[in-house]
Design a protein around this motif. Structure first.
Motif, short mmCIF file in Angstrom:
data_model
loop_
_atom_site.label_atom_id
_atom_site.label_comp_id
_atom_site.label_asym_id
_atom_site.label_seq_id
_atom_site.Cartn_x
_atom_site.Cartn_y
_atom_site.Cartn_z
N LEU A 1 89.43 52.25 -3.64
CA LEU A 1 90.67 52.99 -3.85
C LEU A 1 90.58 53.93 -5.05
N PRO A 2 91.05 55.16 -4.91
CA PRO A 2 91.21 56.01 -6.09
C PRO A 2 92.15 55.33 -7.08
N GLY A 3 91.81 55.43 -8.35
CA GLY A 3 92.62 54.78 -9.36
C GLY A 3 92.14 53.41 -9.73
N SER A 4 91.33 52.79 -8.86
CA SER A 4 90.68 51.53 -9.23
C SER A 4 89.38 51.86 -9.97
N ARG A 5 88.69 50.84 -10.42
CA ARG A 5 87.43 51.05 -11.13
C ARG A 5 86.25 51.17 -10.19
N LEU A 6 86.45 50.89 -8.90
CA LEU A 6 85.33 50.90 -7.97
C LEU A 6 84.66 52.26 -7.80
N PRO A 7 85.40 53.38 -7.70
CA PRO A 7 84.71 54.66 -7.55
C PRO A 7 83.72 54.94 -8.68
N ASP A 8 84.05 54.55 -9.90
CA ASP A 8 83.16 54.78 -11.03
C ASP A 8 81.93 53.88 -10.97
N LEU A 9 82.02 52.79 -10.21
CA LEU A 9 80.91 51.85 -10.11
C LEU A 9 80.16 51.97 -8.79
N ALA A 10 80.52 52.98 -7.99
CA ALA A 10 79.94 53.11 -6.66
C ALA A 10 78.43 53.30 -6.71
N ASP B 1 98.68 57.23 -3.70
CA ASP B 1 97.53 58.02 -3.32
C ASP B 1 97.67 59.47 -3.80
N ALA B 2 98.92 59.96 -3.81
CA ALA B 2 99.13 61.34 -4.24
C ALA B 2 98.75 61.56 -5.70
N ASP B 3 98.80 60.50 -6.49
CA ASP B 3 98.39 60.62 -7.90
C ASP B 3 97.01 61.24 -8.02
N PHE B 4 96.12 60.82 -7.15
CA PHE B 4 94.71 61.15 -7.30
C PHE B 4 94.24 62.23 -6.32
N ARG B 5 95.08 62.58 -5.34
CA ARG B 5 94.71 63.59 -4.36
C ARG B 5 95.65 64.78 -4.39
N ALA B 6 96.41 64.93 -5.47
CA ALA B 6 97.39 66.02 -5.54
C ALA B 6 96.78 67.39 -5.27
N PRO B 7 95.65 67.77 -5.88
CA PRO B 7 95.09 69.09 -5.60
C PRO B 7 94.76 69.29 -4.13
N ALA B 8 94.10 68.31 -3.53
CA ALA B 8 93.73 68.43 -2.11
C ALA B 8 94.96 68.47 -1.22
N LEU B 9 95.96 67.68 -1.53
CA LEU B 9 97.17 67.66 -0.70
C LEU B 9 97.94 68.97 -0.78
N LEU B 10 98.03 69.55 -1.97
CA LEU B 10 98.74 70.82 -2.11
C LEU B 10 97.99 71.94 -1.39
N ARG B 11 96.68 71.95 -1.48
CA ARG B 11 95.91 73.01 -0.81
C ARG B 11 95.96 72.87 0.71
N ALA B 12 96.00 71.63 1.19
CA ALA B 12 95.97 71.40 2.64
C ALA B 12 97.35 71.49 3.28
N ASN B 13 98.41 71.49 2.47
CA ASN B 13 99.77 71.48 3.01
C ASN B 13 100.61 72.55 2.34
#
Length: 299
Positions: A267-276, A1-13
């Motif tokens: 899931l981030p990293g899957s193809r589903l977000p692009d097809l939402a 999960d950190a692969d795709f949320r690194a910016p948000a995780l660094l800013r929040a922590n």
């Protein structure tokens, strides 16, 4: 999960100095060497790291994935206590050849990387010599290569004092000649990822299903004394409530020991977000990313 949320995780922590993106073995080795002064390069410039840089963030591209034979392999280390019985977790492959739209394994990997069979056999024999026990085999597509899959089962059986702690398998890659080997070495559920029996849903996500073959496979597994679990997903694109009810009727008619129902996760990293947008998927934007509704499945 950190692969795709690194910016948000660094800013929040603020307590986090950096996040490893991608596979971690090589970045971690380089970070430790640089922190210990064994490598003159700054640790914050390590490939694969996301770090703070001034008021912003800096991302370093990850290194090329290591071949499986070069990944750390501690199962033969003399420092390990070989008193048993106990459990050994053995990663035999990474990646997946399939491209199911809801899964990140296939979307993120360029293919499947396998650990050499000789390494696997050495680890199994060493574990057996130390008293044996339970082996957990880690592989996103354990039986995609049927010949290799059967070879691993044969080597487990040959040790005499090892049992595999359940397996998640592709039903379309299992045959009648696999069943005797499974009954000899598996101590736990054999999970079959069916997901749905509805053609529209299966086509939308890149899966397939043959009713008679699946029914016969499940019957042969149960006749061999194996505990069979069938995995189903609620809310697949192209599915609706009536279709899911038909899937449930189909599965229960096969008389598995257990049926697991999982809500679809976008899931981030899957193809589903692009097809939402195409499928009108509404879902949680933070973990666990569960589906809320689709164009054909109401909330």
């Amino acid at each position: 999960d950190a692969d795709f949320r690194a910016p948000a995780l660094l800013r929040a922590n603020p307590c986090l100095d950096g996040i490893v993106r991608g596979e971690g073995e090589e970045p971690l080795r380089l970070v430790l060497r640089r922190l210990a002064g064994l490598d003159p390069a700054p640790w914050g410039e390590t490939p694969g790291l996301a770090v703070r840089s001034g008021e912003g963030l800096k991302f370093h591209p990850p290194p090329d994935p290591l071949p499986m034979e070069r990944l750390p392999f501690f199962h033969l280390a003399p420092e390990l206590d070989r008193g048993g019985p106990r459990t050994m977790i053995l990663e035999v492959a990474r990646g997946c050849r399939r491209r199911c739209v809801y899964c990140g394994y296939g979307a993120q990997s360029l293919g499947k990387r396998t650990r050499p069979l000789r390494q696997i056999v050495r680890a199994l024999r060493a574990f057996s010599a130390g008293g044996g026990g339970v082996v957990a085999l880690l592989d996103p597509g354990m039986n995609q290569d049927r010949r290799r899959f059967r070879a691993i089962l044969r080597h487990v059986a040959a040790c005499g004092n090892l049992k595999v702690k359940g397996l998640e398998l592709n039903p379309d890659r299992l045959g009648p000649d696999d069943v005797p080997w499974l009954s000899r070495v598996v101590d736990g559920p054999v999970s079959l990822g069916l997901q749905s029996t509805q053609p529209a849903a299966l086509q939308a996500v890149g899966r397939w299903y043959r009713k008679r073959a699946f029914r016969d496979l499940l019957a042969s597994l149960r006749e061999a004394g194996l505990y069979v679990s069938v995995d189903m997903i609620v809310g697949l694109p192209g599915d609706d409530l009536d279709g899911f009810r038909r899937s449930m009727d189909d599965v229960f008619a096969f008389f598995p020991n257990y049926v697991c129902f999982y809500p679809l996760q976008v899931l981030p990293g899957s193809r589903l977000p692009d097809l939402a947008e195409r499928w009108d998927l509404r879902y949680q934007e933070n973990p666990p990313y569960q589906l809320l509704s689709t164009a054909t499945f109401s909330a």
